[in-house]
Each structure stands twice: as structure tokens, then as C-alpha cells.
Design a protein around this motif. Structure first.
Motif, PDB file in Angstrom:
ATOM      1  N   ARG A  52       0.815  -1.218   0.000  1.00  0.00           N
ATOM      2  CA  ARG A  52       0.000   0.000   0.000  1.00  0.00           C
ATOM      3  C   ARG A  52       0.848   1.268   0.000  1.00  0.00           C
ATOM      4  N   GLU A  53       2.072   1.186   0.531  1.00  0.00           N
ATOM      5  CA  GLU A  53       2.950   2.356   0.589  1.00  0.00           C
ATOM      6  C   GLU A  53       4.241   2.071  -0.174  1.00  0.00           C
ATOM      7  N   LYS A  54       4.117   1.440  -1.327  1.00  0.00           N
ATOM      8  CA  LYS A  54       5.303   0.984  -2.059  1.00  0.00           C
ATOM      9  C   LYS A  54       6.208   2.122  -2.498  1.00  0.00           C
ATOM     10  N   GLU A  55       5.646   3.307  -2.774  1.00  0.00           N
ATOM     11  CA  GLU A  55       6.490   4.437  -3.180  1.00  0.00           C
ATOM     12  C   GLU A  55       7.411   4.865  -2.047  1.00  0.00           C
ATOM     13  N   ALA A  56       6.864   4.937  -0.832  1.00  0.00           N
ATOM     14  CA  ALA A  56       7.671   5.347   0.325  1.00  0.00           C
ATOM     15  C   ALA A  56       8.746   4.313   0.624  1.00  0.00           C
ATOM     16  N   TYR A  57       8.372   3.051   0.536  1.00  0.00           N
ATOM     17  CA  TYR A  57       9.364   1.998   0.778  1.00  0.00           C
ATOM     18  C   TYR A  57      10.453   2.018  -0.286  1.00  0.00           C
ATOM     19  N   ALA A  58      10.086   2.217  -1.528  1.00  0.00           N
ATOM     20  CA  ALA A  58      11.080   2.261  -2.607  1.00  0.00           C
ATOM     21  C   ALA A  58      12.078   3.392  -2.372  1.00  0.00           C
ATOM     22  N   GLU A  59      11.588   4.518  -1.896  1.00  0.00           N
ATOM     23  CA  GLU A  59      12.465   5.656  -1.630  1.00  0.00           C
ATOM     24  C   GLU A  59      13.431   5.341  -0.485  1.00  0.00           C
ATOM     25  N   ALA A  93      15.986  -2.938  -6.588  1.00  0.00           N
ATOM     26  CA  ALA A  93      15.406  -3.017  -7.928  1.00  0.00           C
ATOM     27  C   ALA A  93      14.013  -3.633  -7.887  1.00  0.00           C
ATOM     28  N   CYS A  94      13.825  -4.638  -7.053  1.00  0.00           N
ATOM     29  CA  CYS A  94      12.487  -5.250  -6.941  1.00  0.00           C
ATOM     30  C   CYS A  94      11.486  -4.269  -6.339  1.00  0.00           C
ATOM     31  N   ALA A  95      11.912  -3.529  -5.317  1.00  0.00           N
ATOM     32  CA  ALA A  95      11.021  -2.532  -4.712  1.00  0.00           C
ATOM     33  C   ALA A  95      10.651  -1.463  -5.730  1.00  0.00           C
ATOM     34  N   SER A  96      11.580  -1.060  -6.570  1.00  0.00           N
ATOM     35  CA  SER A  96      11.292  -0.072  -7.611  1.00  0.00           C
ATOM     36  C   SER A  96      10.310  -0.624  -8.642  1.00  0.00           C
ATOM     37  N   ARG A  97      10.451  -1.890  -8.963  1.00  0.00           N
ATOM     38  CA  ARG A  97       9.541  -2.507  -9.934  1.00  0.00           C
ATOM     39  C   ARG A  97       8.108  -2.524  -9.443  1.00  0.00           C
ATOM     40  N   PHE A  98       7.914  -2.688  -8.131  1.00  0.00           N
ATOM     41  CA  PHE A  98       6.547  -2.623  -7.604  1.00  0.00           C
ATOM     42  C   PHE A  98       5.905  -1.286  -7.957  1.00  0.00           C
ATOM     43  N   VAL A  99       6.719  -0.246  -7.978  1.00  0.00           N
ATOM     44  CA  VAL A  99       6.194   1.095  -8.254  1.00  0.00           C
ATOM     45  C   VAL A  99       5.915   1.276  -9.739  1.00  0.00           C
ATOM     46  N   TYR A 100       6.945   1.090 -10.590  1.00  0.00           N
ATOM     47  CA  TYR A 100       6.716   1.416 -11.992  1.00  0.00           C
ATOM     48  C   TYR A 100       6.015   0.314 -12.783  1.00  0.00           C
ATOM     49  N   PHE A 101       5.904  -0.900 -12.210  1.00  0.00           N
ATOM     50  CA  PHE A 101       5.055  -1.930 -12.802  1.00  0.00           C
ATOM     51  C   PHE A 101       3.609  -1.817 -12.315  1.00  0.00           C
ATOM     52  N   ARG A 102       3.378  -0.897 -11.368  1.00  0.00           N
ATOM     53  CA  ARG A 102       2.038  -0.704 -10.800  1.00  0.00           C
ATOM     54  C   ARG A 102       1.498  -1.998 -10.175  1.00  0.00           C
ATOM     55  N   VAL A 103       2.337  -2.650  -9.373  1.00  0.00           N
ATOM     56  CA  VAL A 103       1.898  -3.858  -8.670  1.00  0.00           C
ATOM     57  C   VAL A 103       1.069  -3.426  -7.469  1.00  0.00           C
TER      58      VAL A 103
END
Length: 206
Positions: free
Chosen positions: A37-44, A93-103
Motif C-alpha cells: 500500500r505504501e510501495k512508493e515510500a518503501y522504494a524511496e 530493484a524489486c522494490a522499484s519494480r513494484f512502483v513502476y510496474f504498478r503492482v
């Protein structure tokens, strides 16, 4: 913060610190995949830890270039530094993919992979603490556990990708998740590479 340490201490402690940074990153990754639910914050946040890991890698390589006598073979230290960096890069890289793959939702396989990575990271940290203490018997035991976890990563990748072909009707979704599962399995491969280098060290110095 390293000015009062001997060169041997610097190498060992920096490897320990790099491994501890991976533990922190993997725990954040595990929190992330629980809901996404907060994948953008985690990716950062994971990007920040990846940058911190780069600093450890650069420090080790710089000291290798400036130090005449090193506590382990230069190539072993270099490989350990690079492989630890690769582990962290893979997690980020996996955390970033959750964001730009819109998982948008997690899966049982993501949760299991997160558990495997958390165990692997914890063992890595324990291994580098043991290396500093020259506790080679502990490193041997940890290497066995890391190999078993790599096998578990293989299983999760096979079953995870298989589940996509069984139950996913959207080909784009299949491609996205297949890449993530394969990337996660690749991280467990790199962890096993670290274990292999550590076993080589044990053979040389035990």
C-alpha cells in the motif's frame, strides 16, 4: 568514523556494516510486500539504503587500493564487497519494480520470498561477524543454511511462475510478476555466491 581503527578492523567492520545494511533493507522489503500500500515510500527508503551500501563498497575498494597488507586476499575482499552490493541492488530493484510496474497487491510467493531473503540476510550478517572472529566453523554452518535457502528460492521461482501460467489471464500482469519472481530468485543466487567466497576464505585460512 574509521580513523581510530586498524586496517584489519576497518575491512572486517565495513563488511559487517554492509551486511547489517542489507538486513535493514530486507526487513523494509518484507514490510513492503505485506500490503504494497505504501510501495512508493518503501522504494524511496530502500534507495537510500542502496546508496549507503554503495558507500561501503567504495570504501572497501578504495582501501584495497591504498593498503599494502590486507587481512584476506584482495580478490576475496573485492568479491565480497561487490557481491554484497549486488544483493542490495537486487532488493532495491524489486522494490522499484513494484512502483513502476504498478503492482497493487501482494502474493503468497512474494511473502515467502521476503521470508527467505530476511533469513538469508540475517545469516550473512552472522557470517561476517564470525569472519571477524575467525570462527570458521560457524561460517561453514552458515554456508550450508544459505545454500538451502538458495534452493528454496529456486522452488519459489518455479512455483510462482507456474502459478502465473495457471491463473493469470492478463499477459502484461504475467510478464510483470514473472520478472519480479526471477529477480528475487536471482538475489538468492548472489547470496549463495557470497557464501561460496566465504567458504573459499575458510579453506585458505582455517
Amino acid at each position: 568514523m574509521f580513523f581510530n581503527r586498524s586496517k584489519d578492523e576497518l575491512f572486517y567492520q565495513t563488511l559487517i556494516d554492509a551486511a547489517a545494511n542489507i538486513v535493514e533493507a530486507v526487513r523494509l522489503f518484507k514490510e513492503n510486500v505485506e500490503t504494497l500500500r505504501e510501495k512508493e515510500a518503501y522504494a524511496e527508503r530502500l534507495k537510500e539504503l542502496e546508496s549507503k551500501g554503495d558507500q561501503y563498497t567504495h570504501l572497501l575498494i578504495r582501501e584495497l587500493n591504498q593498503t599494502f597488507m590486507t587481512p584476506l586476499d584482495r580478490e576475496d575482499i573485492y568479491q565480497l564487497a561487490v557481491k554484497l552490493d549486488d544483493v542490495l541492488d537486487g532488493v532495491e530493484a524489486c522494490a522499484s519494480r513494484f512502483v513502476y510496474f504498478r503492482v497493487e497487491k501482494t502474493t503468497p510467493y512474494l511473502l515467502e520470498f521476503a521470508n527467505v531473503l530476511e533469513q538469508s540476510a540475517t545469516y550473512l550478517h552472522e557470517a561476517f561477524v564470525a569472519l571477524k572472529k575467525r570462527d570458521y566453523a560457524a561460517i561453514r554452518k552458515i554456508s550450508v543454511e544459505l545454500n538451502l535457502l538458495e534452493n528454496e528460492g529456486d522452488r519459489l521461482m518455479r512455483e510462482g511462475v507456474g502459478s502465473l501460467f495457471d491463473g493469470t489471464t492478463d499477459p502484461i500482469e504475467l510478464i510483470k510478476m514473472k520478472e519480479i519472481y526471477e529477480k528475487l530468485e536471482g538475489i538468492t543466487d548472489i547470496v549463495e555466491d557470497v557464501a561460496d567466497v566465504l567458504e573459499s576464505v575458510v579453506m585458505k585460512y582455517a
